[in-house]
Design a protein around this motif. Structure first.
Motif, PDB file in Angstrom:
ATOM      1  N   GLY A   1       1.895   5.970   5.125  1.00  0.00           N
ATOM      2  CA  GLY A   1       0.932   5.193   4.363  1.00  0.00           C
ATOM      3  C   GLY A   1       1.595   4.166   3.469  1.00  0.00           C
ATOM      4  N   TYR A   2       2.924   4.062   3.554  1.00  0.00           N
ATOM      5  CA  TYR A   2       3.699   3.138   2.730  1.00  0.00           C
ATOM      6  C   TYR A   2       3.965   1.877   3.552  1.00  0.00           C
ATOM      7  CZ  TYR A   2       7.155   2.106  -0.973  1.00  0.00           C
ATOM      8  OH  TYR A   2       7.848   1.567  -2.037  1.00  0.00           O
ATOM      9  N   ARG A   3       3.230   0.807   3.246  1.00  0.00           N
ATOM     10  CA  ARG A   3       3.315  -0.414   4.047  1.00  0.00           C
ATOM     11  C   ARG A   3       3.124  -1.642   3.171  1.00  0.00           C
ATOM     12  NH1 ARG A   3       1.751   0.791   9.877  1.00  0.00           N
ATOM     13  NH2 ARG A   3       1.658   3.066   9.950  1.00  0.00           N
ATOM     14  N   ALA A   4       3.596  -2.764   3.678  1.00  0.00           N
ATOM     15  CA  ALA A   4       3.334  -4.059   3.049  1.00  0.00           C
ATOM     16  C   ALA A   4       2.667  -4.964   4.079  1.00  0.00           C
ATOM     17  CB  ALA A   4       4.628  -4.688   2.541  1.00  0.00           C
ATOM     18  N   PHE A   5       1.746  -5.813   3.617  1.00  0.00           N
ATOM     19  CA  PHE A   5       0.980  -6.671   4.513  1.00  0.00           C
ATOM     20  C   PHE A   5       0.940  -8.098   3.998  1.00  0.00           C
ATOM     21  CE2 PHE A   5      -1.068  -2.464   4.254  1.00  0.00           C
ATOM     22  CZ  PHE A   5      -0.914  -2.016   5.557  1.00  0.00           C
TER      23      PHE A   5
ATOM     24  N   VAL B   1      11.445  -0.836   7.079  1.00  0.00           N
ATOM     25  CA  VAL B   1      12.343  -0.644   5.933  1.00  0.00           C
ATOM     26  C   VAL B   1      12.495   0.850   5.708  1.00  0.00           C
ATOM     27  CG1 VAL B   1      12.594  -0.881   3.428  1.00  0.00           C
ATOM     28  CG2 VAL B   1      11.841  -2.836   4.797  1.00  0.00           C
ATOM     29  N   VAL B   2      13.722   1.334   5.745  1.00  0.00           N
ATOM     30  CA  VAL B   2      13.969   2.761   5.544  1.00  0.00           C
ATOM     31  C   VAL B   2      13.710   3.101   4.076  1.00  0.00           C
ATOM     32  CG1 VAL B   2      15.672   4.607   5.648  1.00  0.00           C
ATOM     33  CG2 VAL B   2      15.657   2.835   7.406  1.00  0.00           C
ATOM     34  N   THR B   3      12.823   4.070   3.844  1.00  0.00           N
ATOM     35  CA  THR B   3      12.486   4.491   2.486  1.00  0.00           C
ATOM     36  C   THR B   3      12.695   5.991   2.346  1.00  0.00           C
ATOM     37  OG1 THR B   3      10.154   4.976   2.990  1.00  0.00           O
ATOM     38  CG2 THR B   3      10.703   2.707   2.385  1.00  0.00           C
ATOM     39  N   ASP B   4      12.932   6.431   1.121  1.00  0.00           N
ATOM     40  CA  ASP B   4      13.014   7.871   0.866  1.00  0.00           C
ATOM     41  C   ASP B   4      11.622   8.481   0.906  1.00  0.00           C
ATOM     42  OD1 ASP B   4      15.729   7.729   0.582  1.00  0.00           O
ATOM     43  OD2 ASP B   4      15.678   7.565  -1.609  1.00  0.00           O
TER      44      ASP B   4
ATOM     45  N   ARG C   1       9.911   6.617   6.720  1.00  0.00           N
ATOM     46  CA  ARG C   1      10.358   7.874   6.114  1.00  0.00           C
ATOM     47  C   ARG C   1      11.181   8.706   7.082  1.00  0.00           C
ATOM     48  NH1 ARG C   1       4.683  10.412   5.966  1.00  0.00           N
ATOM     49  NH2 ARG C   1       4.938   9.619   8.086  1.00  0.00           N
ATOM     50  N   LEU C   2      10.896   8.572   8.367  1.00  0.00           N
ATOM     51  CA  LEU C   2      11.466   9.487   9.362  1.00  0.00           C
ATOM     52  C   LEU C   2      12.964   9.285   9.546  1.00  0.00           C
ATOM     53  CD1 LEU C   2       8.681   9.466  12.109  1.00  0.00           C
ATOM     54  CD2 LEU C   2       8.830  10.808  10.015  1.00  0.00           C
ATOM     55  N   SER C   3      13.467   8.103   9.165  1.00  0.00           N
ATOM     56  CA  SER C   3      14.899   7.839   9.314  1.00  0.00           C
ATOM     57  C   SER C   3      15.688   8.238   8.076  1.00  0.00           C
ATOM     58  CB  SER C   3      15.134   6.350   9.612  1.00  0.00           C
ATOM     59  OG  SER C   3      14.506   5.984  10.822  1.00  0.00           O
ATOM     60  N   SER C   4      14.997   8.798   7.061  1.00  0.00           N
ATOM     61  CA  SER C   4      15.719   9.165   5.843  1.00  0.00           C
ATOM     62  C   SER C   4      15.524  10.646   5.518  1.00  0.00           C
ATOM     63  CB  SER C   4      15.274   8.278   4.674  1.00  0.00           C
ATOM     64  OG  SER C   4      13.883   8.418   4.428  1.00  0.00           O
ATOM     65  N   THR C   5      14.674  10.950   4.537  1.00  0.00           N
ATOM     66  CA  THR C   5      14.607  12.314   3.998  1.00  0.00           C
ATOM     67  C   THR C   5      13.373  13.092   4.426  1.00  0.00           C
ATOM     68  OG1 THR C   5      13.532  11.439   2.007  1.00  0.00           O
ATOM     69  CG2 THR C   5      15.941  11.659   1.956  1.00  0.00           C
ATOM     70  N   TYR C   6      12.579  12.548   5.335  1.00  0.00           N
ATOM     71  CA  TYR C   6      11.287  13.168   5.630  1.00  0.00           C
ATOM     72  C   TYR C   6      11.424  14.589   6.171  1.00  0.00           C
ATOM     73  CZ  TYR C   6       6.608  13.861   7.536  1.00  0.00           C
ATOM     74  OH  TYR C   6       5.373  14.376   7.807  1.00  0.00           O
TER      75      TYR C   6
ATOM     76  N   MET D   1       0.842  -1.192   0.000  1.00  0.00           N
ATOM     77  CA  MET D   1       0.000   0.000   0.000  1.00  0.00           C
ATOM     78  C   MET D   1       0.879   1.245   0.000  1.00  0.00           C
ATOM     79  SD  MET D   1      -3.085   1.115   2.608  1.00  0.00           S
ATOM     80  CE  MET D   1      -2.026   1.632   3.971  1.00  0.00           C
ATOM     81  N   LEU D   2       0.602   2.157  -0.931  1.00  0.00           N
ATOM     82  CA  LEU D   2       1.301   3.432  -0.952  1.00  0.00           C
ATOM     83  C   LEU D   2       0.339   4.517  -1.397  1.00  0.00           C
ATOM     84  CD1 LEU D   2       3.608   3.744  -4.076  1.00  0.00           C
ATOM     85  CD2 LEU D   2       2.004   1.875  -3.794  1.00  0.00           C
ATOM     86  N   ASP D   3       0.704   5.759  -1.131  1.00  0.00           N
ATOM     87  CA  ASP D   3      -0.166   6.888  -1.437  1.00  0.00           C
ATOM     88  C   ASP D   3      -0.046   7.277  -2.907  1.00  0.00           C
ATOM     89  OD1 ASP D   3      -1.019   7.043   1.210  1.00  0.00           O
ATOM     90  OD2 ASP D   3       0.661   8.314   1.780  1.00  0.00           O
ATOM     91  N   GLY D   4      -1.095   7.911  -3.412  1.00  0.00           N
ATOM     92  CA  GLY D   4      -1.113   8.321  -4.807  1.00  0.00           C
ATOM     93  C   GLY D   4      -0.554   9.696  -5.059  1.00  0.00           C
ATOM     94  N   ASP D   5       0.144  10.268  -4.066  1.00  0.00           N
ATOM     95  CA  ASP D   5       0.641  11.643  -4.190  1.00  0.00           C
ATOM     96  C   ASP D   5       2.117  11.712  -4.588  1.00  0.00           C
ATOM     97  OD1 ASP D   5       1.791  10.707  -1.890  1.00  0.00           O
ATOM     98  OD2 ASP D   5       0.765  12.093  -0.533  1.00  0.00           O
ATOM     99  N   ASP D   6       2.707  10.568  -4.936  1.00  0.00           N
ATOM    100  CA  ASP D   6       4.098  10.486  -5.385  1.00  0.00           C
ATOM    101  C   ASP D   6       5.089  10.855  -4.278  1.00  0.00           C
ATOM    102  OD1 ASP D   6       6.044   9.860  -7.295  1.00  0.00           O
ATOM    103  OD2 ASP D   6       6.271  11.961  -7.887  1.00  0.00           O
ATOM    104  N   THR D   7       4.725  10.615  -3.034  1.00  0.00           N
ATOM    105  CA  THR D   7       5.663  10.858  -1.937  1.00  0.00           C
ATOM    106  C   THR D   7       6.387   9.579  -1.516  1.00  0.00           C
ATOM    107  OG1 THR D   7       3.923  10.526  -0.276  1.00  0.00           O
ATOM    108  CG2 THR D   7       4.295  12.789  -1.039  1.00  0.00           C
ATOM    109  N   ASN D   8       5.890   8.416  -1.976  1.00  0.00           N
ATOM    110  CA  ASN D   8       6.474   7.119  -1.594  1.00  0.00           C
ATOM    111  C   ASN D   8       7.114   6.460  -2.813  1.00  0.00           C
ATOM    112  OD1 ASN D   8       3.358   6.731   0.066  1.00  0.00           O
ATOM    113  ND2 ASN D   8       5.224   7.438   1.042  1.00  0.00           N
ATOM    114  N   PRO D   9       8.429   6.503  -2.964  1.00  0.00           N
ATOM    115  CA  PRO D   9       9.089   5.901  -4.131  1.00  0.00           C
ATOM    116  C   PRO D   9       8.862   4.389  -4.180  1.00  0.00           C
ATOM    117  CG  PRO D   9      10.581   7.403  -2.976  1.00  0.00           C
ATOM    118  CD  PRO D   9       9.385   7.218  -2.087  1.00  0.00           C
ATOM    119  N   PRO D  10       8.278   3.869  -5.284  1.00  0.00           N
ATOM    120  CA  PRO D  10       7.969   2.426  -5.360  1.00  0.00           C
ATOM    121  C   PRO D  10       9.188   1.526  -5.453  1.00  0.00           C
ATOM    122  CG  PRO D  10       6.612   3.705  -6.884  1.00  0.00           C
ATOM    123  CD  PRO D  10       7.692   4.628  -6.394  1.00  0.00           C
ATOM    124  N   GLU D  11      10.373   2.079  -5.676  1.00  0.00           N
ATOM    125  CA  GLU D  11      11.544   1.201  -5.812  1.00  0.00           C
ATOM    126  C   GLU D  11      11.873   0.436  -4.526  1.00  0.00           C
ATOM    127  OE1 GLU D  11      13.248   5.527  -5.850  1.00  0.00           O
ATOM    128  OE2 GLU D  11      11.514   4.464  -6.673  1.00  0.00           O
TER     129      GLU D  11
END
Length: 315
Positions: A151-155, A190-193, A112-117, A81-91
């Motif tokens: 909002g960037y999560r895997a289940f 998982v640390v994400t940009d 996000r908080l451990s990277s570029t947020y 699950m990720l947001d549609g606002d292009d804030t969560n890089p799918p890579e």
């Protein structure tokens, strides 16, 4: 049953949804991409469909309602699950999916908080709110979740099919986090940009009203999931207050043998009784919560059995 389903809740994201869908296809070409439109008026659904997404609709407004619909509709071994606002890089999605599919993780949190947020997000109250919520939940529930509001999560399938969604709006992330740690589910970070929204794209999250709803959700779930601690603390506070009223009366009685402040004595007794009632309320509710956790384990087993049947039917 699908292997991986990428699920994207959307409300008026016409500026970014095409890029998000294409980036998801590039990152995980084997995944099915679902966009759930929540009464958009700017053509989000049409743009997503042209970009190659499977578009469905949820007409009850609110992110919690959309997530409930997605979880009901889709059967997959792994959900991203990720947001549609292009804030969560799918890579970062393949790494998150690997943890679910191959490591038995129930929920992966895109941190996000451990990277570029904090560099990308230009809203200081959002930054403060994220830090406050993370600290509160980790303290109250003895967890180590790095990003509560993402909002960037895997289940896993088991998580999705056993998670009772009660929230209607943006407090859904807080609710699912507390649910997972309270029921001893396997959670990984998982640390994400993080990318801030592009110019012209506006956040749907209201700093104050939605922030208040999130704090209200934490309070409610703390009471529901850890009642012994909640009512135990209430009992302790009431006991101290009652003691403050009672000590002067006792001191005067020890000195003179008289109780001139009868109303103060009565008030202190009532407060002490309330403290005792609060403590026993916590004990009773704690027993009920533990019984519910036992029932939840059976629901997990049933969900796993259903997953096995679905996989066999696909074969």
């Amino acid at each position: 049953m699908e292997k991986v389903a990428i699920i994207i809740p959307c409300w008026n994201e016409s500026l970014t949804i095409e890029k998000v869908v294409k980036d998801c296809k590039k990152a995980m070409p084997e995944a099915s991409i679902y966009v759930y439109d929540n009464n958009s008026t700017d053509g989000t659904a049409e743009i997503a469909e042209k970009a190659g997404a499977i578009v469905r609709h949820e007409y009850q407004q609110g992110k919690g309602n959309v997530v409930r619909r997605m979880f009901r509709d889709i059967d997959a071994e792994c959900y991203i699950m990720l947001d549609g606002d292009d804030t969560n890089p799918p890579e970062f999605a393949p790494e998150m999916a690997d943890l679910v599919l191959n490591k038995g993780v129930d929920m992966v949190v895109g941190d996000r908080l451990s990277s570029t947020y904090f560099e990308e997000n230009k809203r200081p109250f959002h930054n403060f709110g994220n830090t406050l919520v993370k600290g509160s939940i980790n303290l109250l529930f003895k967890s180590d979740i790095k990003d509560i509001m993402t909002g960037y999560r895997a289940f896993s399938y088991n998580f999705v099919k056993t998670y009772p969604i009660l929230s209607k709006g943006f407090e859904i992330e807080t609710e699912m986090t507390i649910h997972s740690v309270s029921h001893n589910m396997h959670v990984a970070n998982v640390v994400t940009d993080y990318r801030d929204r592009p110019d012209g794209s506006e956040s749907k999250l209201n700093t104050y009203s939605d922030g208040f709803r999130v704090l209200k959700t934490i309070f409610r779930l703390f009471k529901n999931y850890r009642p012994l601690l909640f009512f135990g603390l209430s009992s302790l506070i009431l006991f101290i207050i009652g003691l403050c009223f009672f000590i002067p009366v006792l001191a005067n009685f020890m000195k003179t043998g008289l109780v001139p402040k009868i109303p103060t004595l009565v008030v202190s007794c009532f407060i002490m009784l309330t403290a005792i009632l609060s403590l026993f309320t916590g004990i009773i509710l704690d027993v009920i919560v533990n019984k519910d956790k036992q029932a939840f384990e059976f629901r997990l087993q049933q969900a796993h059995a259903n997953k096995v049947l679905l996989e066999k039917s696909d074969d």
